[in-house]
Design a protein around this motif. Structure first.
Motif, PDB file in Angstrom:
ATOM      1  N   GLU A 114       4.429  -9.647   0.799  1.00 16.41           N
ATOM      2  CA  GLU A 114       5.580  -9.868  -0.063  1.00 16.41           C
ATOM      3  C   GLU A 114       6.483  -8.641  -0.120  1.00 16.41           C
ATOM      4  OE1 GLU A 114       6.652 -11.217  -4.662  1.00 16.41           O
ATOM      5  OE2 GLU A 114       4.581 -11.308  -3.945  1.00 16.41           O
ATOM      6  N   ALA A 115       5.872  -7.465  -0.075  1.00 15.75           N
ATOM      7  CA  ALA A 115       6.643  -6.224  -0.167  1.00 15.75           C
ATOM      8  C   ALA A 115       7.184  -5.756   1.181  1.00 15.75           C
ATOM      9  CB  ALA A 115       5.772  -5.123  -0.789  1.00 15.75           C
ATOM     10  N   GLY A 116       6.809  -6.437   2.249  1.00 14.27           N
ATOM     11  CA  GLY A 116       7.270  -6.042   3.579  1.00 14.27           C
ATOM     12  C   GLY A 116       6.666  -4.752   4.079  1.00 14.27           C
ATOM     13  N   VAL A 117       5.409  -4.516   3.709  1.00  8.14           N
ATOM     14  CA  VAL A 117       4.716  -3.287   4.115  1.00  8.14           C
ATOM     15  C   VAL A 117       4.428  -3.345   5.613  1.00  8.14           C
ATOM     16  CG1 VAL A 117       2.633  -1.896   3.811  1.00  8.14           C
ATOM     17  CG2 VAL A 117       3.721  -2.984   1.835  1.00  8.14           C
ATOM     18  N   GLY A 118       4.743  -2.279   6.320  1.00  6.71           N
ATOM     19  CA  GLY A 118       4.595  -2.285   7.760  1.00  6.71           C
ATOM     20  C   GLY A 118       3.267  -1.779   8.288  1.00  6.71           C
ATOM     21  N   ARG A 119       2.480  -1.134   7.445  1.00  2.68           N
ATOM     22  CA  ARG A 119       1.239  -0.520   7.918  1.00  2.68           C
ATOM     23  C   ARG A 119       0.143  -0.782   6.892  1.00  2.68           C
ATOM     24  NH1 ARG A 119       0.079   1.260  13.100  1.00  2.68           N
ATOM     25  NH2 ARG A 119      -1.269   3.088  13.094  1.00  2.68           N
ATOM     26  N   PHE A 120      -1.005  -1.275   7.351  1.00  3.07           N
ATOM     27  CA  PHE A 120      -2.122  -1.572   6.455  1.00  3.07           C
ATOM     28  C   PHE A 120      -3.392  -1.018   7.084  1.00  3.07           C
ATOM     29  CE2 PHE A 120      -5.417  -4.036   4.374  1.00  3.07           C
ATOM     30  CZ  PHE A 120      -4.949  -4.207   3.081  1.00  3.07           C
ATOM     31  N   VAL A 121      -4.082  -0.167   6.327  1.00  7.24           N
ATOM     32  CA  VAL A 121      -5.317   0.466   6.789  1.00  7.24           C
ATOM     33  C   VAL A 121      -6.412   0.168   5.768  1.00  7.24           C
ATOM     34  CG1 VAL A 121      -6.441   2.647   7.406  1.00  7.24           C
ATOM     35  CG2 VAL A 121      -3.993   2.330   7.863  1.00  7.24           C
TER      36      VAL A 121
END
Length: 314
Positions: A114-121
């Motif tokens: 929803e927030a348009g986060v580009g990187r998830f670890v």
């Protein structure tokens, strides 16, 4: 980058608490979450902004992430567990962490989308979860255990879930080895140290189970590297020297000034530590860090547990 750390503090020795100052020192703007208002001061003292968030509450997660507007999210949520040495009831000890690996991951990924986060670890684990057949050291291409011990099935399912959901979403899952260092169970004053000092952690059977270790600061530095480097996928975050119990446990005892561990046969240990405990002592496999070194540009500051046990326990 603006980085949101889910689980930036908590139990002493948690990876998130070591990660905050590393990211701040690298010039990132950091927002870190805690379930406790009292712990926000520690986050802010490290140079980040602290927020209260319950990782198992979808609205709490959504509000925290949308307010932070991060470029990257690092999922370090874990649950405190009691009786770390109780391998007979392994899944019970990890129940809170398993919930965070499943429902908590879902909440974070939904908020990230929803927030348009580009990187998830996301944090995962390597060690007893490896297939217990074939070679003694496994890579990320090797399968996880297809026939886990009864006591560890729910925990392995949680590991599979966080890795699958994270990589399906284009993220990176970092499989930390057995963590040691300040504030950890394998650290000064920790439960494992106390057990070894009291000679309550023996070498079982031949001690042929192979362990891979990772100092807590090395785990944090790998997460920091993954914010900007590495393709989607899973990565083993371990040191350079997988070692059987028969090798590392006596050296650990020596490093902390304890007497050498006792040795008992597997049949004698099984009623005390269960099938999973015996497996950890005699059957599990270690892990290779070659991919993380190559693709994350990561090098452990403690390349061997030998040095780490002598100088890095806290």
């Amino acid at each position: 980058m603006r980085v949101f750390i889910a689980g930036a503090t908590g139990a002493t020795g948690a990876v998130g608490s070591r990660l905050v100052p590393m990211l701040v020192a690298s010039g990132h703007e950091v927002v870190g979450s805690s379930r406790s208002t009292e712990r926000l001061a520690a986050i802010e003292a490290a140079g980040a902004r602290g927020v209260v968030m319950d990782g198992l509450d979808a609205d709490s997660v959504r509000n925290a992430v949308l307010d932070a507007r991060p470029d990257a999210i690092i999922h370090q949520l874990t649950g405190l567990r009691e009786q770390v040495g109780d391998t007979k009831h392994f899944d019970q000890g990890f129940a809170a962490t398993n919930a965070l690996r499943t429902r908590g991951t879902d909440h974070l990924l939904a908020a990230a989308a929803e927030a348009g986060v580009g990187r998830f670890v996301a944090q995962s684990y390597t060690g007893w979860s490896n297939e217990r057949t074939g070679g003694q050291v496994k890579t990320e291409e090797d399968p996880l255990d297809s026939n886990p011990t009864k006591a560890s099935r729910e925990t392995l399912a949680g590991i599979r879930y966080v890795e699958q959901q994270t990589t399906d979403a284009g993220g990176l899952a970092l499989r930390y080895g057995s963590l040691y260092g300040p504030g950890n169970d394998i650290g000064r004053g920790g439960e494992i140290v106390e057990m070894v000092m009291a000679r309550k952690l023996p070498v079982v059977g031949g001690g042929t189970g192979v362990w891979s270790f990772c100092h807590i600061d090395d785990a944090a530095s790998a997460a920091a590297a993954a914010v900007t480097r590495g393709a989607p996928g899973v990565y083993n975050i371990v040191d350079d020297e997988p070692a059987p119990v028969s090798v590392w446990l006596p050296e650990f005892a020596h490093a902390i000034g304890a007497k050498p561990p006792m040795r008992i046969p597997a049949w004698m240990a099984r009623p005390l530590i269960g099938e999973h405990g015996v497996s950890m002592m005699t059957q599990i496999r270690g892990s290779s860090n070659a991919k993380a070194k190559r693709e994350l540009g990561w090098t452990p500051a403690y390349p061997s547990w030998r040095e780490g046990f002598r100088t890095g326990l806290g």
